[in-house]
Scaffold this motif. Structure first.
Motif, PDB file in Angstrom:
ATOM      1  N   GLU A   1      49.145  34.732  42.183  1.00 41.00           N
ATOM      2  CA  GLU A   1      48.335  33.794  42.237  1.00 41.00           C
ATOM      3  C   GLU A   1      47.179  33.986  43.392  1.00 41.00           C
ATOM      4  OE1 GLU A   1      50.367  29.860  43.218  1.00 41.00           O
ATOM      5  OE2 GLU A   1      51.735  30.251  41.805  1.00 41.00           O
ATOM      6  N   TRP A   2      47.510  34.746  44.351  1.00 44.84           N
ATOM      7  CA  TRP A   2      46.516  35.244  45.408  1.00 44.84           C
ATOM      8  C   TRP A   2      45.512  36.136  44.668  1.00 44.84           C
ATOM      9  CZ3 TRP A   2      44.282  33.377  49.260  1.00 44.84           C
ATOM     10  CH2 TRP A   2      43.630  34.077  49.972  1.00 44.84           C
ATOM     11  N   ALA A   3      45.758  36.895  43.820  1.00 40.26           N
ATOM     12  CA  ALA A   3      44.814  37.847  42.962  1.00 40.26           C
ATOM     13  C   ALA A   3      43.926  36.735  42.132  1.00 40.26           C
ATOM     14  CB  ALA A   3      45.308  38.796  42.337  1.00 40.26           C
ATOM     15  N   TRP A   4      44.457  35.892  41.350  1.00 36.29           N
ATOM     16  CA  TRP A   4      43.859  35.046  40.590  1.00 36.29           C
ATOM     17  C   TRP A   4      43.052  34.007  41.262  1.00 36.29           C
ATOM     18  CZ3 TRP A   4      45.943  30.261  37.684  1.00 36.29           C
ATOM     19  CH2 TRP A   4      45.004  29.834  36.376  1.00 36.29           C
ATOM     20  N   LEU A   5      43.334  33.656  42.415  1.00 37.31           N
ATOM     21  CA  LEU A   5      42.735  32.460  43.335  1.00 37.31           C
ATOM     22  C   LEU A   5      41.321  33.491  43.816  1.00 37.31           C
ATOM     23  CD1 LEU A   5      41.887  29.922  44.350  1.00 37.31           C
ATOM     24  CD2 LEU A   5      43.224  30.613  46.456  1.00 37.31           C
ATOM     25  N   ARG A   6      41.553  34.601  44.298  1.00 37.36           N
ATOM     26  CA  ARG A   6      40.459  35.303  44.923  1.00 37.36           C
ATOM     27  C   ARG A   6      39.382  35.597  43.836  1.00 37.36           C
ATOM     28  NH1 ARG A   6      41.786  39.265  49.356  1.00 37.36           N
ATOM     29  NH2 ARG A   6      40.296  40.310  48.520  1.00 37.36           N
ATOM     30  N   SER A   7      40.125  35.914  42.539  1.00 39.93           N
ATOM     31  CA  SER A   7      38.975  36.307  41.430  1.00 39.93           C
ATOM     32  C   SER A   7      38.008  34.910  41.085  1.00 39.93           C
ATOM     33  CB  SER A   7      39.527  36.930  40.286  1.00 39.93           C
ATOM     34  OG  SER A   7      40.186  35.651  39.596  1.00 39.93           O
ATOM     35  N   LYS A   8      38.799  33.747  41.008  1.00 40.79           N
ATOM     36  CA  LYS A   8      37.899  32.416  40.834  1.00 40.79           C
ATOM     37  C   LYS A   8      37.067  32.278  41.973  1.00 40.79           C
ATOM     38  CE  LYS A   8      40.684  28.927  38.949  1.00 40.79           C
ATOM     39  NZ  LYS A   8      40.218  29.074  37.670  1.00 40.79           N
ATOM     40  N   LEU A   9      37.438  32.248  43.252  1.00 41.29           N
ATOM     41  CA  LEU A   9      36.564  32.201  44.304  1.00 41.29           C
ATOM     42  C   LEU A   9      35.406  33.113  44.308  1.00 41.29           C
ATOM     43  CD1 LEU A   9      39.121  31.480  47.135  1.00 41.29           C
ATOM     44  CD2 LEU A   9      37.608  29.770  45.931  1.00 41.29           C
ATOM     45  N   ALA A  10      35.513  34.470  43.858  1.00 37.08           N
ATOM     46  CA  ALA A  10      34.426  35.461  44.005  1.00 37.08           C
ATOM     47  C   ALA A  10      33.275  34.724  43.154  1.00 37.08           C
ATOM     48  CB  ALA A  10      34.948  36.743  43.587  1.00 37.08           C
ATOM     49  N   VAL A  11      33.500  34.078  42.015  1.00 34.64           N
ATOM     50  CA  VAL A  11      32.512  33.615  41.290  1.00 34.64           C
ATOM     51  C   VAL A  11      32.163  32.225  41.722  1.00 34.64           C
ATOM     52  CG1 VAL A  11      32.246  32.768  38.787  1.00 34.64           C
ATOM     53  CG2 VAL A  11      33.350  34.739  39.219  1.00 34.64           C
ATOM     54  N   ARG A  12      33.039  31.302  42.179  1.00 35.45           N
ATOM     55  CA  ARG A  12      32.760  29.756  42.239  1.00 35.45           C
ATOM     56  C   ARG A  12      32.467  29.666  43.518  1.00 35.45           C
ATOM     57  NH1 ARG A  12      37.477  26.688  40.591  1.00 35.45           N
ATOM     58  NH2 ARG A  12      38.505  26.987  42.624  1.00 35.45           N
ATOM     59  N   ASN A  13      32.947  30.390  44.570  1.00 33.72           N
ATOM     60  CA  ASN A  13      32.766  30.077  46.153  1.00 33.72           C
ATOM     61  C   ASN A  13      32.917  31.287  46.956  1.00 33.72           C
ATOM     62  OD1 ASN A  13      32.519  28.617  48.590  1.00 33.72           O
ATOM     63  ND2 ASN A  13      33.480  26.862  47.535  1.00 33.72           N
ATOM     64  N   PRO A  14      31.913  32.251  47.010  1.00 29.56           N
ATOM     65  CA  PRO A  14      32.132  33.294  47.785  1.00 29.56           C
ATOM     66  C   PRO A  14      32.366  33.346  49.226  1.00 29.56           C
ATOM     67  CG  PRO A  14      30.434  33.767  46.217  1.00 29.56           C
ATOM     68  CD  PRO A  14      30.668  32.341  46.125  1.00 29.56           C
ATOM     69  N   GLU A  15      31.709  31.892  49.817  1.00 28.19           N
ATOM     70  CA  GLU A  15      31.781  31.685  51.092  1.00 28.19           C
ATOM     71  C   GLU A  15      33.299  31.337  51.538  1.00 28.19           C
ATOM     72  OE1 GLU A  15      29.851  29.548  49.019  1.00 28.19           O
ATOM     73  OE2 GLU A  15      28.015  31.091  49.536  1.00 28.19           O
ATOM     74  N   VAL A  16      33.901  30.627  50.734  1.00 29.74           N
ATOM     75  CA  VAL A  16      35.508  30.539  50.790  1.00 29.74           C
ATOM     76  C   VAL A  16      36.323  31.825  50.825  1.00 29.74           C
ATOM     77  CG1 VAL A  16      37.781  29.146  50.260  1.00 29.74           C
ATOM     78  CG2 VAL A  16      35.343  27.840  50.271  1.00 29.74           C
ATOM     79  N   LEU A  17      36.144  32.623  49.744  1.00 34.29           N
ATOM     80  CA  LEU A  17      36.695  33.929  49.707  1.00 34.29           C
ATOM     81  C   LEU A  17      36.430  34.661  50.959  1.00 34.29           C
ATOM     82  CD1 LEU A  17      38.212  35.966  48.256  1.00 34.29           C
ATOM     83  CD2 LEU A  17      36.123  36.578  47.053  1.00 34.29           C
ATOM     84  N   ALA A  18      35.200  34.747  51.386  1.00 33.30           N
ATOM     85  CA  ALA A  18      35.067  35.449  52.727  1.00 33.30           C
ATOM     86  C   ALA A  18      35.905  34.775  53.838  1.00 33.30           C
ATOM     87  CB  ALA A  18      33.511  35.451  52.999  1.00 33.30           C
ATOM     88  N   ARG A  19      35.936  33.877  53.892  1.00 29.74           N
ATOM     89  CA  ARG A  19      37.055  33.312  54.974  1.00 29.74           C
ATOM     90  C   ARG A  19      38.351  33.846  55.129  1.00 29.74           C
ATOM     91  NH1 ARG A  19      37.483  27.414  54.151  1.00 29.74           N
ATOM     92  NH2 ARG A  19      35.042  27.500  54.070  1.00 29.74           N
TER      93      ARG A  19
END
Length: 149
Positions: free
Chosen positions: A99-117
């Motif tokens: 789930e962590w890998a999947w969420l990170r892939s989604k955030l990379a596209v949709r919300n890189p700022e949250v991913l960076a956090r």
């Protein structure tokens, strides 16, 4: 339907809102108020709980707690039961990793700022309704698109 095993703090606004809505649907399924999604694999872990409705309600309150922290207003009157203590559900580290890998892939596209956090986190915390245990990806998981199995 995605009922994240991850702590809701990691979800962006869209993810948190989708999780809330989808878990409200799951609550309706478990309570017998809808005929759709009866066989959805994510519901297996709640159905296996001694108190399925209590478990899904506890999960919803955990999502609403995160919404409160962010200043969002989720309508807790839509949760069938008030917050109570119910036994947690085990979630495997393999499931959390997927789930962590999947969420990170989604955030990379949709919300890189949250991913960076959250970039430095290797293994995130689980939702308060779950207790992590060592093990592989859950047998009910159907999403292997994150490349973790």
């Amino acid at each position: 339907m995605r009922i994240w095993s991850l702590h809701p703090r990691y979800l962006d606004r869209q993810g948190l809102t989708a999780c809330w809505r989808e878990t409200l649907l799951a609550q309706a399924v478990l309570a017998g108020r809808t005929r759709g999604y009866q066989a959805h694999p994510q519901l297996e872990r709640f159905r296996a709980h001694a108190d399925p409705i209590g478990a899904i309600c506890g999960y919803l309150h955990g999502v609403a707690d995160e919404a409160d922290v962010r200043g969002y207003r989720y309508d807790r009157s839509r949760v069938d039961r008030p917050p109570t203590t119910v036994a947690t559900i085990e979630v495997t580290t393999g499931q959390l990793d997927l789930e962590w890998a999947w969420l990170r892939s989604k955030l990379a596209v949709r919300n890189p700022e949250v991913l960076a956090r959250w970039e430095a986190i290797e293994r995130p915390a689980a939702h308060p309704s779950f207790t992590p245990v060592d093990g592989p990806v859950a047998t009910w998981e159907r999403n292997t698109s994150a490349g973790v199995r």
